[in-house]
Scaffold this motif. Structure first.
Motif, PDB file in Angstrom:
ATOM      1  N   ASN A  93      54.954  12.083  -7.153  1.00  0.00           N
ATOM      2  CA  ASN A  93      56.471  12.160  -7.000  1.00  0.00           C
ATOM      3  C   ASN A  93      57.033  10.810  -7.204  1.00  0.00           C
ATOM      4  O   ASN A  93      56.750   9.808  -6.404  1.00  0.00           O
ATOM      5  N   ILE A  94      57.959  10.657  -8.108  1.00  0.00           N
ATOM      6  CA  ILE A  94      58.560   9.506  -8.295  1.00  0.00           C
ATOM      7  C   ILE A  94      60.153   9.305  -8.038  1.00  0.00           C
ATOM      8  O   ILE A  94      60.628   8.384  -7.649  1.00  0.00           O
ATOM      9  N   ILE A  95      60.832  10.427  -8.306  1.00  0.00           N
ATOM     10  CA  ILE A  95      62.162  10.496  -8.335  1.00  0.00           C
ATOM     11  C   ILE A  95      62.683  10.366  -6.932  1.00  0.00           C
ATOM     12  O   ILE A  95      63.604   9.669  -6.592  1.00  0.00           O
ATOM     13  N   MET A  96      61.992  11.150  -5.896  1.00  0.00           N
ATOM     14  CA  MET A  96      62.690  10.922  -4.344  1.00  0.00           C
ATOM     15  C   MET A  96      62.471   9.539  -3.762  1.00  0.00           C
ATOM     16  O   MET A  96      63.407   9.029  -3.101  1.00  0.00           O
ATOM     17  N   PRO A  97      61.357   9.014  -4.001  1.00  0.00           N
ATOM     18  CA  PRO A  97      61.277   7.630  -3.404  1.00  0.00           C
ATOM     19  C   PRO A  97      62.155   6.431  -4.182  1.00  0.00           C
ATOM     20  O   PRO A  97      62.769   5.623  -3.391  1.00  0.00           O
ATOM     21  N   VAL A  98      62.442   6.880  -5.494  1.00  0.00           N
ATOM     22  CA  VAL A  98      63.454   5.848  -5.996  1.00  0.00           C
ATOM     23  C   VAL A  98      64.768   6.105  -5.463  1.00  0.00           C
ATOM     24  O   VAL A  98      65.515   5.102  -5.218  1.00  0.00           O
ATOM     25  N   MET A  99      65.203   7.466  -5.364  1.00  0.00           N
ATOM     26  CA  MET A  99      66.488   7.743  -4.693  1.00  0.00           C
ATOM     27  C   MET A  99      66.693   7.309  -3.365  1.00  0.00           C
ATOM     28  O   MET A  99      67.725   6.705  -2.966  1.00  0.00           O
ATOM     29  N   LEU A 100      65.574   7.342  -2.507  1.00  0.00           N
ATOM     30  CA  LEU A 100      65.701   6.859  -1.235  1.00  0.00           C
ATOM     31  C   LEU A 100      65.857   5.238  -1.206  1.00  0.00           C
ATOM     32  O   LEU A 100      66.529   4.985  -0.285  1.00  0.00           O
ATOM     33  N   LEU A 101      65.198   4.397  -1.885  1.00  0.00           N
ATOM     34  CA  LEU A 101      65.136   3.234  -1.949  1.00  0.00           C
ATOM     35  C   LEU A 101      66.619   2.731  -2.479  1.00  0.00           C
ATOM     36  O   LEU A 101      67.166   1.815  -2.100  1.00  0.00           O
ATOM     37  N   LEU A 102      67.164   3.635  -3.456  1.00  0.00           N
ATOM     38  CA  LEU A 102      68.657   3.110  -3.816  1.00  0.00           C
ATOM     39  C   LEU A 102      69.423   3.407  -2.949  1.00  0.00           C
ATOM     40  O   LEU A 102      70.470   2.675  -2.677  1.00  0.00           O
ATOM     41  N   PHE A 103      69.189   4.512  -2.062  1.00  0.00           N
ATOM     42  CA  PHE A 103      70.120   4.768  -0.799  1.00  0.00           C
ATOM     43  C   PHE A 103      70.100   3.602   0.038  1.00  0.00           C
ATOM     44  O   PHE A 103      71.226   3.211   0.558  1.00  0.00           O
ATOM     45  N   VAL A 104      68.802   2.957   0.346  1.00  0.00           N
ATOM     46  CA  VAL A 104      68.775   2.135   1.439  1.00  0.00           C
ATOM     47  C   VAL A 104      69.406   0.645   0.753  1.00  0.00           C
ATOM     48  O   VAL A 104      70.116  -0.157   1.427  1.00  0.00           O
ATOM     49  N   GLY A 105      69.156   0.520  -0.544  1.00  0.00           N
ATOM     50  CA  GLY A 105      69.957  -0.647  -1.059  1.00  0.00           C
ATOM     51  C   GLY A 105      71.441  -0.416  -1.001  1.00  0.00           C
ATOM     52  O   GLY A 105      71.964  -1.623  -0.547  1.00  0.00           O
ATOM     53  N   ALA A 106      71.994   0.698  -1.317  1.00  0.00           N
ATOM     54  CA  ALA A 106      73.376   0.857  -1.105  1.00  0.00           C
ATOM     55  C   ALA A 106      73.937   0.799   0.445  1.00  0.00           C
ATOM     56  O   ALA A 106      75.103   0.195   0.790  1.00  0.00           O
ATOM     57  N   TYR A 107      73.227   1.361   1.199  1.00  0.00           N
ATOM     58  CA  TYR A 107      73.464   1.143   2.652  1.00  0.00           C
ATOM     59  C   TYR A 107      73.265  -0.153   3.223  1.00  0.00           C
ATOM     60  O   TYR A 107      74.399  -0.639   3.915  1.00  0.00           O
ATOM     61  N   ASN A 108      72.502  -1.056   2.781  1.00  0.00           N
ATOM     62  CA  ASN A 108      72.334  -2.609   2.904  1.00  0.00           C
ATOM     63  C   ASN A 108      73.769  -3.268   2.380  1.00  0.00           C
ATOM     64  O   ASN A 108      74.128  -3.948   3.156  1.00  0.00           O
ATOM     65  N   VAL A 109      74.012  -3.086   1.279  1.00  0.00           N
ATOM     66  CA  VAL A 109      75.138  -3.697   0.397  1.00  0.00           C
ATOM     67  C   VAL A 109      76.341  -3.211   1.471  1.00  0.00           C
ATOM     68  O   VAL A 109      77.295  -4.132   1.696  1.00  0.00           O
ATOM     69  N   LEU A 110      76.762  -2.063   1.648  1.00  0.00           N
ATOM     70  CA  LEU A 110      77.935  -1.394   2.512  1.00  0.00           C
ATOM     71  C   LEU A 110      78.001  -2.159   3.734  1.00  0.00           C
ATOM     72  O   LEU A 110      78.908  -2.567   4.354  1.00  0.00           O
TER      73      LEU A 110
END
Length: 168
Positions: free
Chosen positions: A42-59
């Motif tokens: 499973n690669i898609i879900m971890p990448v999506m979660l890490l992108l979410f964390v990055g967006a959360y961090n930037v916001l």
């Protein structure tokens, strides 16, 4: 059978298993059921979660009232751990003698051959449709399954149990 005979069989089986393990083969056990296990990644879900964390961090960093407290770091760590969980819990399909088993979001599920309505194979996808509930989809693109090998094994499984097998 005498107990001494059973002890001899166990002793010889352990010797054979040690030799097979050194050679890199799977271990044998008396009366073991033959089952094939196909694992993916499973690669898609971890990448999506890490992108979410990055967006959360930037916001959160752009907020002028941001102070970076304990709850912020707890949230970041929780999402990273969730991404690691999804990455290391590999999806699989096990085809046994009279059942198929897979890991779903709610845990491991097993469906007997009598409860399978149809098996459909498309290019890059394998779909197992139980009589009750949603179909199980195994994808080469999303979960890195070897769908060609799965299709061959499931075709033999379907023909052995009289299950409708459809290849598109």
């Amino acid at each position: 059978m005498s107990r001494s005979w059973e002890r001899k069989v166990r002793k010889n089986m352990s010797t054979v298993n040690k030799a097979r393990k050194k050679q890199g083969h799977s271990m044998m056990s008396p009366g073991a059921e033959k089952m094939d296990r196909f694992t993916g990644r499973n690669i898609i879900m971890p990448v999506m979660l890490l992108l979410f964390v990055g967006a959360y961090n930037v916001l959160m960093q752009t907020d002028p009232n941001f102070n970076g407290g304990a709850m912020y770091w707890t949230t970041i760590v929780a999402y990273v751990l969730l991404a690691a969980l999804f990455f290391f819990r590999r999806p699989y399909l096990t085809v046994g003698k009279d059942y198929v088993q897979s890991r779903r979001f709610t845990g491991d599920k097993r469906v007997k051959a009598a409860d399978i309505e149809r098996i459909t194979v498309l290019k890059g996808y394998v779909v197992v449709r139980p009589k009750k509930g949603a179909g199980w989809t195994f994808s080469r693109l999303l979960n890195r399954f070897k769908t060609d090998d799965m299709a061959k094994r499931l075709e033999a499984f379907a023909s052995a149990h009289g299950i409708e097998f459809e290849q598109k």
